[in-house]
Design a protein around this motif. Sequence first.
Motif, PDB file in Angstrom:
ATOM      1  N   ASP A 235      49.588  42.232  42.866  1.00 17.57           N
ATOM      2  CA  ASP A 235      48.305  41.521  42.962  1.00 17.57           C
ATOM      3  C   ASP A 235      48.472  40.151  43.614  1.00 17.57           C
ATOM      4  OD1 ASP A 235      45.591  42.124  42.571  1.00 17.57           O
ATOM      5  OD2 ASP A 235      45.449  40.643  40.988  1.00 17.57           O
TER       6      ASP A 235
ATOM      7  N   PHE B  96      48.172  40.773  47.164  1.00 17.80           N
ATOM      8  CA  PHE B  96      46.779  41.057  47.519  1.00 17.80           C
ATOM      9  C   PHE B  96      45.960  39.754  47.560  1.00 17.80           C
ATOM     10  CE2 PHE B  96      42.365  41.764  46.374  1.00 17.80           C
ATOM     11  CZ  PHE B  96      41.983  42.729  47.289  1.00 17.80           C
ATOM     12  N   VAL B  97      46.140  38.907  46.546  1.00 16.53           N
ATOM     13  CA  VAL B  97      45.339  37.679  46.444  1.00 16.53           C
ATOM     14  C   VAL B  97      45.600  36.767  47.638  1.00 16.53           C
ATOM     15  CG1 VAL B  97      45.056  35.572  45.059  1.00 16.53           C
ATOM     16  CG2 VAL B  97      44.937  37.786  43.966  1.00 16.53           C
TER      17      VAL B  97
ATOM     18  N   PHE C 200      43.578  37.994  50.290  1.00 14.99           N
ATOM     19  CA  PHE C 200      42.161  37.828  49.972  1.00 14.99           C
ATOM     20  C   PHE C 200      41.643  36.466  50.471  1.00 14.99           C
ATOM     21  CE2 PHE C 200      38.794  37.728  46.451  1.00 14.99           C
ATOM     22  CZ  PHE C 200      38.058  38.792  46.975  1.00 14.99           C
TER      23      PHE C 200
ATOM     24  N   GLU D  26      44.041  30.465  41.231  1.00 13.01           N
ATOM     25  CA  GLU D  26      44.564  31.794  40.901  1.00 13.01           C
ATOM     26  C   GLU D  26      45.998  31.953  41.441  1.00 13.01           C
ATOM     27  OE1 GLU D  26      41.352  34.630  41.008  1.00 13.01           O
ATOM     28  OE2 GLU D  26      42.724  36.088  41.875  1.00 13.01           O
TER      29      GLU D  26
ATOM     30  N   TYR E 115      45.039  48.487  51.457  1.00  8.99           N
ATOM     31  CA  TYR E 115      43.895  47.688  50.993  1.00  8.99           C
ATOM     32  C   TYR E 115      43.819  46.376  51.788  1.00  8.99           C
ATOM     33  CZ  TYR E 115      40.454  46.337  47.349  1.00  8.99           C
ATOM     34  OH  TYR E 115      39.309  45.988  46.655  1.00  8.99           O
TER      35      TYR E 115
ATOM     36  N   ILE F 142      34.622  43.798  44.957  1.00 11.86           N
ATOM     37  CA  ILE F 142      36.036  43.503  44.675  1.00 11.86           C
ATOM     38  C   ILE F 142      36.139  42.635  43.411  1.00 11.86           C
ATOM     39  CG2 ILE F 142      38.094  42.280  45.529  1.00 11.86           C
ATOM     40  CD1 ILE F 142      37.195  43.131  48.406  1.00 11.86           C
ATOM     41  N   GLU F 143      35.291  41.616  43.344  1.00 11.13           N
ATOM     42  CA  GLU F 143      35.325  40.714  42.178  1.00 11.13           C
ATOM     43  C   GLU F 143      34.780  41.407  40.929  1.00 11.13           C
ATOM     44  OE1 GLU F 143      37.297  38.559  42.836  1.00 11.13           O
ATOM     45  OE2 GLU F 143      36.478  36.698  43.641  1.00 11.13           O
TER      46      GLU F 143
ATOM     47  N   TYR G 257      37.255  43.653  38.903  1.00 10.45           N
ATOM     48  CA  TYR G 257      38.173  42.933  38.022  1.00 10.45           C
ATOM     49  C   TYR G 257      37.428  42.344  36.820  1.00 10.45           C
ATOM     50  CZ  TYR G 257      42.826  43.185  40.021  1.00 10.45           C
ATOM     51  OH  TYR G 257      44.076  43.629  40.387  1.00 10.45           O
TER      52      TYR G 257
ATOM     53  N   TRP H  83      39.784  36.832  34.465  1.00  9.98           N
ATOM     54  CA  TRP H  83      38.693  37.549  35.152  1.00  9.98           C
ATOM     55  C   TRP H  83      37.587  37.991  34.195  1.00  9.98           C
ATOM     56  CZ3 TRP H  83      43.874  38.473  36.604  1.00  9.98           C
ATOM     57  CH2 TRP H  83      44.213  38.035  37.897  1.00  9.98           C
TER      58      TRP H  83
ATOM     59  N   GLU I  44      40.519  50.205  44.904  1.00  8.68           N
ATOM     60  CA  GLU I  44      40.802  49.596  43.597  1.00  8.68           C
ATOM     61  C   GLU I  44      41.494  50.606  42.667  1.00  8.68           C
ATOM     62  OE1 GLU I  44      40.576  46.488  42.359  1.00  8.68           O
ATOM     63  OE2 GLU I  44      39.658  45.577  44.111  1.00  8.68           O
TER      64      GLU I  44
ATOM     65  N   PHE J 125      44.924  50.926  43.729  1.00  9.38           N
ATOM     66  CA  PHE J 125      45.664  49.705  43.389  1.00  9.38           C
ATOM     67  C   PHE J 125      46.150  49.755  41.935  1.00  9.38           C
ATOM     68  CE2 PHE J 125      46.682  45.322  42.720  1.00  9.38           C
ATOM     69  CZ  PHE J 125      47.097  44.884  43.955  1.00  9.38           C
TER      70      PHE J 125
HETATM   71  C1  LIG Z   1      43.186  44.348  43.735  1.00 13.54           C
HETATM   72  C2  LIG Z   1      42.368  43.205  43.283  1.00 13.54           C
HETATM   73  N1  LIG Z   1      41.014  43.325  43.264  1.00 13.54           N
HETATM   74  C3  LIG Z   1      40.264  42.252  42.852  1.00 13.54           C
HETATM   75  C4  LIG Z   1      40.828  41.077  42.481  1.00 13.54           C
HETATM   76  C5  LIG Z   1      39.967  39.936  42.014  1.00 13.54           C
HETATM   77  N2  LIG Z   1      39.959  38.856  42.919  1.00 13.54           N
HETATM   78  C6  LIG Z   1      42.208  40.997  42.544  1.00 13.54           C
HETATM   79  N3  LIG Z   1      42.840  39.866  42.177  1.00 13.54           N
HETATM   80  N4  LIG Z   1      42.989  42.066  42.937  1.00 13.54           N
END
Ligand SMILES: Cc1ncc(CN)c(N)n1
Length: 228
Positions: free
Chosen positions: A53, A56-57, A60, A94, A121, A145-146, A149, A174, A216, A219
């Motif tokens: 994650d 991923f972040v 993001f 975060e 992703y 996406i938000e 979580y 979250w 998701e 993931f």
């Molecule tokens: C895979 C994933 N999806 C959503 C989030 C929330 N920002 C996250 N941290 N990671």
Amino acid sequence: MERKEDRGVAVITDTWLRKHRLIYTGATRHPFILAIRGGSVDISCFKRWLGQDYIFVRAFVPFLASVLLKAWKESDDSSDVDVILGGLAALNDEIAWFKKEASKWGVALDSVVPQKSNLDYCRFLESLMSSDVSYTEAVTAFWVIEAVYQESFAHCLEDGSKTPEELKETCQRWGNDGFGQYCCALKSIANRQLEKASDDVVAKAEAILLSVLEYEVDFWNMSHGGAV
Ligand SMILES: Cc1ncc(CN)c(N)n1
């Protein structure tokens, strides 16, 4: 102000969530989340999720910056920029939190190898950064996406959950009410944009919502070492 749903008017995002309930539940009630909530989670799964994650972040951040740019260019409501800017500021915290949490669990973030589901992703996020993708489509993706979580981790904090004490801070990150309100604000923005969008854009946004939900689920699947 009275909300549309209170007046019995169908809201596009709610219609979609009803229509795609099965996959939405798959993303928000994944076995990994249920194991956290039930207190039986394998800590090695949690650590694997944490490392993936973090990657991923980081991906993001530019996606969110692209949504901010689109809001600034395309939105009629200047408060959208404030909401998205708040999201970017929260991402900064975060990233710091991931570093602290990783050191607590002995996860070396620099040596985490991104797994295929994560790379796929992140590539999808990158495709949404294109200037060919409208603000309406991008903000719909951002909201889903938000929201996944938020709904997932809030479930781990509900009455009756047996979430281990050492994972409660993660769930709070979250699952807290403030994050819930932020997701509601994103959902309102998405609905407002969708209501004035062409049928073509609405159809593309629905396809994006479905893709996000699938990514998701994949993931979460990585947490138990599934797809590599
Ligand atoms: C895979 C994933 N999806 C959503 C989030 C929330 N920002 C996250 N941290 N990671």
